[in-house]
Scaffold this active site. Structure first.
Site, PDB file in Angstrom:
ATOM      1  N   CYS A   1       0.836  -1.202   0.000  1.00 36.24           N
ATOM      2  CA  CYS A   1       0.000   0.000   0.000  1.00 36.24           C
ATOM      3  C   CYS A   1       0.871   1.252   0.000  1.00 36.24           C
ATOM      4  O   CYS A   1       1.850   1.342   0.741  1.00 36.24           O
ATOM      5  CB  CYS A   1      -0.916  -0.001   1.224  1.00 36.24           C
ATOM      6  SG  CYS A   1      -2.061   1.398   1.244  1.00 36.24           S
TER       7      CYS A   1
ATOM      8  N   CYS B   1      -0.475   5.039   6.805  1.00 33.81           N
ATOM      9  CA  CYS B   1      -1.249   4.908   8.040  1.00 33.81           C
ATOM     10  C   CYS B   1      -0.421   4.172   9.096  1.00 33.81           C
ATOM     11  O   CYS B   1      -0.026   3.014   8.901  1.00 33.81           O
ATOM     12  CB  CYS B   1      -2.547   4.152   7.776  1.00 33.81           C
ATOM     13  SG  CYS B   1      -3.550   4.849   6.424  1.00 33.81           S
TER      14      CYS B   1
ATOM     15  N   CYS C   1      -1.092   0.456  10.393  1.00 32.85           N
ATOM     16  CA  CYS C   1      -1.371  -0.610   9.432  1.00 32.85           C
ATOM     17  C   CYS C   1      -0.124  -1.394   9.052  1.00 32.85           C
ATOM     18  O   CYS C   1       0.899  -0.809   8.669  1.00 32.85           O
ATOM     19  CB  CYS C   1      -2.017  -0.023   8.177  1.00 32.85           C
ATOM     20  SG  CYS C   1      -2.538  -1.284   6.988  1.00 32.85           S
TER      21      CYS C   1
ATOM     22  N   CYS D   1     -16.976  -9.242   3.858  1.00 37.88           N
ATOM     23  CA  CYS D   1     -16.353  -7.933   3.676  1.00 37.88           C
ATOM     24  C   CYS D   1     -15.132  -8.083   2.777  1.00 37.88           C
ATOM     25  O   CYS D   1     -14.167  -8.765   3.146  1.00 37.88           O
ATOM     26  CB  CYS D   1     -15.948  -7.353   5.020  1.00 37.88           C
ATOM     27  SG  CYS D   1     -17.323  -7.217   6.193  1.00 37.88           S
TER      28      CYS D   1
ATOM     29  N   CYS E   1     -20.010  -6.389   1.625  1.00 43.99           N
ATOM     30  CA  CYS E   1     -19.524  -5.045   1.914  1.00 43.99           C
ATOM     31  C   CYS E   1     -18.160  -4.894   1.254  1.00 43.99           C
ATOM     32  O   CYS E   1     -17.312  -5.787   1.353  1.00 43.99           O
ATOM     33  CB  CYS E   1     -19.402  -4.845   3.426  1.00 43.99           C
ATOM     34  SG  CYS E   1     -18.722  -3.235   3.920  1.00 43.99           S
TER      35      CYS E   1
ATOM     36  N   CYS F   1     -20.688   1.872   6.503  1.00 42.89           N
ATOM     37  CA  CYS F   1     -20.031   1.233   7.637  1.00 42.89           C
ATOM     38  C   CYS F   1     -18.784   2.053   7.940  1.00 42.89           C
ATOM     39  O   CYS F   1     -17.922   2.202   7.074  1.00 42.89           O
ATOM     40  CB  CYS F   1     -19.689  -0.212   7.277  1.00 42.89           C
ATOM     41  SG  CYS F   1     -18.687  -1.085   8.498  1.00 42.89           S
TER      42      CYS F   1
ATOM     43  N   ARG G   1     -19.860  -3.300  16.053  1.00 41.90           N
ATOM     44  CA  ARG G   1     -19.122  -4.521  15.754  1.00 41.90           C
ATOM     45  C   ARG G   1     -17.778  -4.527  16.486  1.00 41.90           C
ATOM     46  O   ARG G   1     -17.022  -3.566  16.410  1.00 41.90           O
ATOM     47  CB  ARG G   1     -18.878  -4.634  14.252  1.00 41.90           C
ATOM     48  CG  ARG G   1     -18.187  -5.927  13.815  1.00 41.90           C
ATOM     49  CD  ARG G   1     -17.954  -5.934  12.315  1.00 41.90           C
ATOM     50  NE  ARG G   1     -19.174  -5.571  11.613  1.00 41.90           N
ATOM     51  CZ  ARG G   1     -19.200  -5.011  10.407  1.00 41.90           C
ATOM     52  NH1 ARG G   1     -18.070  -4.752   9.768  1.00 41.90           N
ATOM     53  NH2 ARG G   1     -20.352  -4.702   9.841  1.00 41.90           N
TER      54      ARG G   1
END
Length: 389
Positions: A65, A69, A72, A109, A142, A202, A272
């Site tokens: 990626c 972040c 992560c 998901c 999702c 979400c 959740r």
């Protein structure tokens, strides 16, 4: 406690607590913890009974990626030894999803690392969504693909996506300390795009990154204003090889207070328990089911979770039941789309409580690191090994 009685009454009326009340929940003592859980549990049972919705993650593309972040393991510059692979083919993703559905998952998901999808990526994911829906009757899908460009949410909806996930993660005031390659406003914009396209939004948070109580309340109040249908509460998994790899700030008791505060602020929303529950809640996971009505089954994106069989046994032993595909998750007043009444649709006008907020100590608790509980995922999507479901 008068505070808890007030919060229960407000939760049953879908009335927003004040900021002072939300902060007070986070400041309660361990001696009062079971009272806090019992009070928030009344709100949870009022809107969701004893049902637990199961969700299953399929990591379509792992690692590599370009975003930075700090939390992560897939970030730019991460040295965490995670699985790295490019896009799964639609049939591979469908096979992975089927394992979760067979384990009781109602929603799949689909997640892909990256800043956001290209139009070609949207085509690829659309084909995957169609394949999963054809092979798994009644399953919800999702998508979580990062920042969306104009028109992409609509295309995902046309392909059969039911929801789109994009978390706020932390408060607007501290967002720049966590990520520099995109902004808090970028994330809010993507949630708005999902809503506008008719997708169930979400959006949630990550706790344990060194944030203060005020930061936690800020992000949960911001989520209430955005009005997502589901709010995932993640607890930071401190991966070695990431900037936050040394952040061990959470205790099981603090995690329960965070979930309770989220339930009081978002009483009729699917709350959740997401990543990190095994690492930080540990043996107190069953208590969290009295606060949240939804969990992820099995493994996460890059880390292993509790065995799927153990998840199901935990739910049954705690006196809850897995929500079936024929059951509607959300209360009737939310199930039709935009949610009016009760101050739920982005209530403004003084809903944030008093301007004078109590001074709350920094949330860092010096919790003991449990690196033994952080295990890199080596099975399921992107491998030749059977998934954990």
């Amino acid at each position: 406690m008068d505070l808890l009685n007030t919060l229960v009454d407000k939760g049953l009326r879908r009335e927003l607590p004040t900021r002072d009340e939300a902060l007070a929940v986070l400041a309660t003592s361990d001696d009062d913890l079971l009272d806090v859980v019992a009070a928030a549990g009344k709100v949870r049972r009022h809107w969701f009974g004893r049902r637990v919705k199961l969700n299953y993650l399929v990591n379509l593309k792992s690692g590599l990626c370009p975003e930075d972040c700090s939390y992560c393991s897939q970030r730019l510059g991460s040295t965490a030894g995670i699985l790295k692979y490019t896009w799964l083919k639609p049939d591979q993703a469908s096979d992975a999803a089927a394992a979760g559905v067979a384990g009781g998952a109602k929603r799949v998901c689909l997640v892909a690392s990256g800043r956001g999808p290209t139009d070609r990526d949207v085509d690829r994911v659309s084909e995957t969504i169609k394949t999963i829906k054809e092979n798994n009757e009644g399953v919800e899908v999702c998508a979580c693909l990062g920042l969306l460009s104009d028109g992409q949410a609509e295309r995902l909806r046309e392909a059969g996506a039911d929801a789109y996930n994009h978390n706020l993660n932390t408060s607007e005031a501290t967002y720049g300390e966590i990520t520099t390659t995109h902004t808090y406003e970028d994330r809010v914009d993507t949630v708005h795009k999902a809503h506008a396209a008719g997708l169930s939004a979400c959006s949630g948070l990550i706790a344990g990154m060194g944030e203060s109580d005020e930061d936690l309340v800020d992000v949960v109040f911001s989520l209430r204003e955005l009005d997502p249908d589901s709010v995932p509460v993640n607890f930071l998994i401190p991966f070695e090889g990431t900037p936050l790899g040394k952040e061990w700030n959470l205790t099981p008791q603090r995690c329960l207070r965070i979930l309770a505060m989220t339930r009081f602020v978002c009483p009729d929303v699917e709350v959740r328990i997401a990543g990190g529950r095994e690492v930080h809640l540990r043996t107190m996971q069953p208590l969290a089911l009295h606060l949240a009505n939804s969990i992820f089954l099995g493994d996460y994106l890059t880390s292993e979770g509790q065995a799927g069989k153990a998840d199901l046994e935990m739910i049954a032993d705690a006196g809850f039941e897995v929500e079936g595909t024929g059951q509607v998750t959300l209360p009737e007043h939310r199930a039709g789309g935009c949610h009016d009444g009760g101050g739920v649709c982005g209530s403004g006008g003084g809903a944030c409580g008093s301007d004078e907020e109590p001074q709350v100590a920094d949330a860092r608790t010096g919790a003991e690191p449990r690196t033994d509980l952080v295990a890199v995922r080596r099975r399921g999507a992107g491998t030749d090994l059977a998934p954990n479901a």
